[in-house]
Design a protein around this motif. Structure first.
Motif, PDB file in Angstrom:
ATOM      1  N   PRO A 100       0.838  -1.205   0.000  1.00  0.00           N
ATOM      2  CA  PRO A 100       0.000   0.000   0.000  1.00  0.00           C
ATOM      3  C   PRO A 100       0.872   1.255   0.000  1.00  0.00           C
ATOM      4  N   VAL A 101       0.550   2.183  -0.884  1.00  0.00           N
ATOM      5  CA  VAL A 101       1.247   3.475  -0.943  1.00  0.00           C
ATOM      6  C   VAL A 101       0.186   4.533  -0.649  1.00  0.00           C
ATOM      7  N   PHE A 102       0.377   5.245   0.437  1.00  0.00           N
ATOM      8  CA  PHE A 102      -0.695   6.153   0.849  1.00  0.00           C
ATOM      9  C   PHE A 102      -0.528   7.534   0.251  1.00  0.00           C
ATOM     10  N   THR A 103      -1.662   8.194   0.087  1.00  0.00           N
ATOM     11  CA  THR A 103      -1.612   9.555  -0.410  1.00  0.00           C
ATOM     12  C   THR A 103      -2.658  10.405   0.300  1.00  0.00           C
ATOM     13  N   ASP A 104      -2.579  11.705   0.041  1.00  0.00           N
ATOM     14  CA  ASP A 104      -3.383  12.654   0.812  1.00  0.00           C
ATOM     15  C   ASP A 104      -4.776  12.836   0.201  1.00  0.00           C
ATOM     16  N   PRO A 162      -6.631  13.920  -6.508  1.00  0.00           N
ATOM     17  CA  PRO A 162      -6.029  13.444  -7.764  1.00  0.00           C
ATOM     18  C   PRO A 162      -4.702  14.143  -8.073  1.00  0.00           C
ATOM     19  N   LYS A 163      -4.545  15.364  -7.605  1.00  0.00           N
ATOM     20  CA  LYS A 163      -3.299  16.103  -7.888  1.00  0.00           C
ATOM     21  C   LYS A 163      -2.093  15.451  -7.222  1.00  0.00           C
ATOM     22  N   LYS A 164      -2.345  14.635  -6.220  1.00  0.00           N
ATOM     23  CA  LYS A 164      -1.231  14.024  -5.486  1.00  0.00           C
ATOM     24  C   LYS A 164      -0.978  12.574  -5.900  1.00  0.00           C
ATOM     25  N   ILE A 165      -1.736  12.083  -6.885  1.00  0.00           N
ATOM     26  CA  ILE A 165      -1.587  10.665  -7.255  1.00  0.00           C
ATOM     27  C   ILE A 165      -0.327  10.441  -8.082  1.00  0.00           C
ATOM     28  N   GLU A 166      -0.122  11.291  -9.086  1.00  0.00           N
ATOM     29  CA  GLU A 166       0.954  10.988 -10.049  1.00  0.00           C
ATOM     30  C   GLU A 166       2.329  10.939  -9.399  1.00  0.00           C
ATOM     31  N   GLU A 167       2.551  11.801  -8.392  1.00  0.00           N
ATOM     32  CA  GLU A 167       3.874  11.785  -7.755  1.00  0.00           C
ATOM     33  C   GLU A 167       4.149  10.471  -7.020  1.00  0.00           C
ATOM     34  N   LYS A 168       3.098   9.671  -6.810  1.00  0.00           N
ATOM     35  CA  LYS A 168       3.269   8.390  -6.111  1.00  0.00           C
ATOM     36  C   LYS A 168       3.442   7.216  -7.079  1.00  0.00           C
ATOM     37  N   ILE A 169       3.269   7.479  -8.367  1.00  0.00           N
ATOM     38  CA  ILE A 169       3.329   6.374  -9.326  1.00  0.00           C
ATOM     39  C   ILE A 169       4.783   6.001  -9.616  1.00  0.00           C
ATOM     40  N   THR A 170       5.084   4.690  -9.532  1.00  0.00           N
ATOM     41  CA  THR A 170       6.422   4.188  -9.868  1.00  0.00           C
ATOM     42  C   THR A 170       6.245   3.055 -10.874  1.00  0.00           C
ATOM     43  N   SER A 171       7.362   2.441 -11.252  1.00  0.00           N
ATOM     44  CA  SER A 171       7.274   1.329 -12.213  1.00  0.00           C
ATOM     45  C   SER A 171       6.538   0.133 -11.589  1.00  0.00           C
TER      46      SER A 171
END
Ligand SMILES: *Cc1c(COP(=O)(O)O)cnc(C)c1O
Length: 427
Positions: A120-124, A134-143
């Motif tokens: 699980p990767v949490f976001t705000d 949604p503005k904070k999702i992309e910075e959490k995306i990795t491979s």
């Protein structure tokens, strides 16, 4: 003359506890009796027979659910926690893969990911909707990111257009945890039916219930089939179907019984009227407090409806010079049922210590794969500050059957507290 606040020794506005909502009526009692008389309390069988998919009431309930939500497949399960486990398991998740989840939610929105040894990767959350920002999702995306699990918290759908477009761009799947928002609308579609998989809880805390239970929804035939397998001993039957893609076909027993489904059929018929009464009560409350300074009632974006599992209030602490915490204490003393905190899942010890399986730090360490996801504090500013009670008050809404006179009492509680705000400075 101002009346003295109950917290300072005055009389309470609400002297007798409000009546709790009892959703069970004669319809459910008759339905249960019919099942009992039939002697058939479950027909599920973990083998390739027609009953692999459940008995008469299971199928009838699933069909009714699909009709109401306008989806191709509804899959009953013994809880929505089980439903979430099925959903994540159906997504071709590999151990060590990541799923992005708002931290402002209930434990099961994240533990369903751990069950598959994924991370699980949490976001705000957004400050006005309390849903994933949604503005904070992309910075959490990795491979390693495979999915986004968004939650329609408190009864309001998340910003699905934004979420689905990010998912499309990065080739991710989206699961909607719609446990708290059955029947809420997002641009004329029902919450839970816009993502690849959605689903609902039928636990007794929720709008409608069967005691315990849940329903998964999807329009995808393949996902639906895989989830039905996971629900019912997948590993024992995959061979019989000669399935080639057998990853994650570990079977559980997540089956819901005939009695619960018979109750569910009756409960579903009541959902619209339950929502209508919640919305009526919430609108009356909103109208009654609209002129109070420094107090903001629930935000509802254009095109969405709110079904008020919870009625969140925002307090402008700076403007008032009073903490939401003290206001919440004063309201509670008047008999207004509220709290001013909610869960931040990343703060749970399982995440803080990064230990889920055994003592070796699994699944964050799997062989040479080491996840550098961190669960440090102070990275989800909105969710963390609301969770400390800063500016946030949640009124418990789902447990009560408010009539107008009760809502008027709620309005009087708030009005009274606002008339006496200065006395709350130094509680
Ligand atoms: C209630 C709830 C669940 C879990 O549902 P159960 O049926 O109790 O397992 C999951 N997510 C959210 C947001 C919930 O409110």
């Amino acid at each position: 003359m101002k009346s003295k606040l109950a917290i300072l020794g005055g009389d309470k506005v609400i002297k007798n506890p409000l009546k709790k909502f009892n959703r069970i009526g004669t319809e459910e009692i008759h339905a249960v009796n019919d099942v009992l008389k039939s002697g058939n309390l479950s027909s599920f069988i973990g083998d390739w027979e027609p009953d692999f998919f459940g008995g008469r009431k299971v199928l009838e309930f699933e069909e009714a659910w699909s009709n109401y939500f306008n989806v191709k497949h509804s899959i009953t399960v013994n809880s929505w926690t089980s439903g979430l486990i099925c959903a994540v398991g159906a997504l071709d998740i590999e151990p060590g893969d990541e799923v992005i989840i708002p931290t402002w939610t209930m434990a099961a929105s994240a533990s369903c990911v751990l069950v598959w040894n994924a991370i699980p990767v949490f976001t705000d959350i957004d400050q006005r909707t309390f849903n994933i920002d949604p503005k904070k999702i992309e910075e959490k995306i990795t491979s390693r990111t495979k999915a986004i699990l968004s939650v329609d918290i408190f009864g309001l759908p998340a910003d699905m257009d934004a979420i689905m477009s990010i998912a499309k761009k990065h080739n991710l799947k989206v699961i909607s945890d719609t446990a708290q928002a059955p029947g809420a609308l997002y641009k004329n579609k029902k919450a839970g039916t816009i993502s690849h998989i959605g689903g609902f809880s039928l636990n007794y805390h929720k709008h409608i219930h069967t005691g315990e239970g849940g329903v998964i929804v999807t329009d995808d035939d393949d996902l639906a089939f895989r989830m039905k397998l996971i629900r019912n001993h997948a590993d024992a039957v995959a061979g019989g179907k000669k399935m080639e893609k057998i990853n994650n076909l570990i079977g559980f027993n997540f089956r819901l019984g005939e009695i619960e489904c018979a109750i569910g059929i009756e409960q579903l018929k009541k959902l619209d009227s339950i929502i209508a009464s919640r919305v009526h009560a919430a609108n009356r409350l909103t109208e009654g407090i609209k002129d109070l300074e420094g107090l903001t009632s629930p935000f509802i974006p254009n095109g969405s409806t709110h079904v008020y599992y919870n009625y969140p209030l925002l307090v402008d602490e700076k403007k008032l010079g009073i903490s939401a915490k003290n206001i919440c204490l004063a309201l509670s003393a008047e008999g207004f049922s509220c709290g001013n905190s909610y869960i931040n899942v990343h703060k749970y010890p399982t995440y803080q210590k990064k230990i889920a399986y055994g003592m070796g730090g699994y699944p964050w360490k799997i062989g040479s794969k080491i996840s550098n996801v961190n669960y440090n504090e102070n990275q989800h500013k909105v969710a963390e500050s609301y969770s400390r009670g800063e500016g946030y008050i949640g009124a418990d809404f789902c447990n009560y059957e408010f009539d107008d006179s009760e809502i008027d009492l709620y309005i009087r509680c708030i009005q009274k507290v606002w008339d006496n705000l200065s006395e709350l400075k130094n509680l």
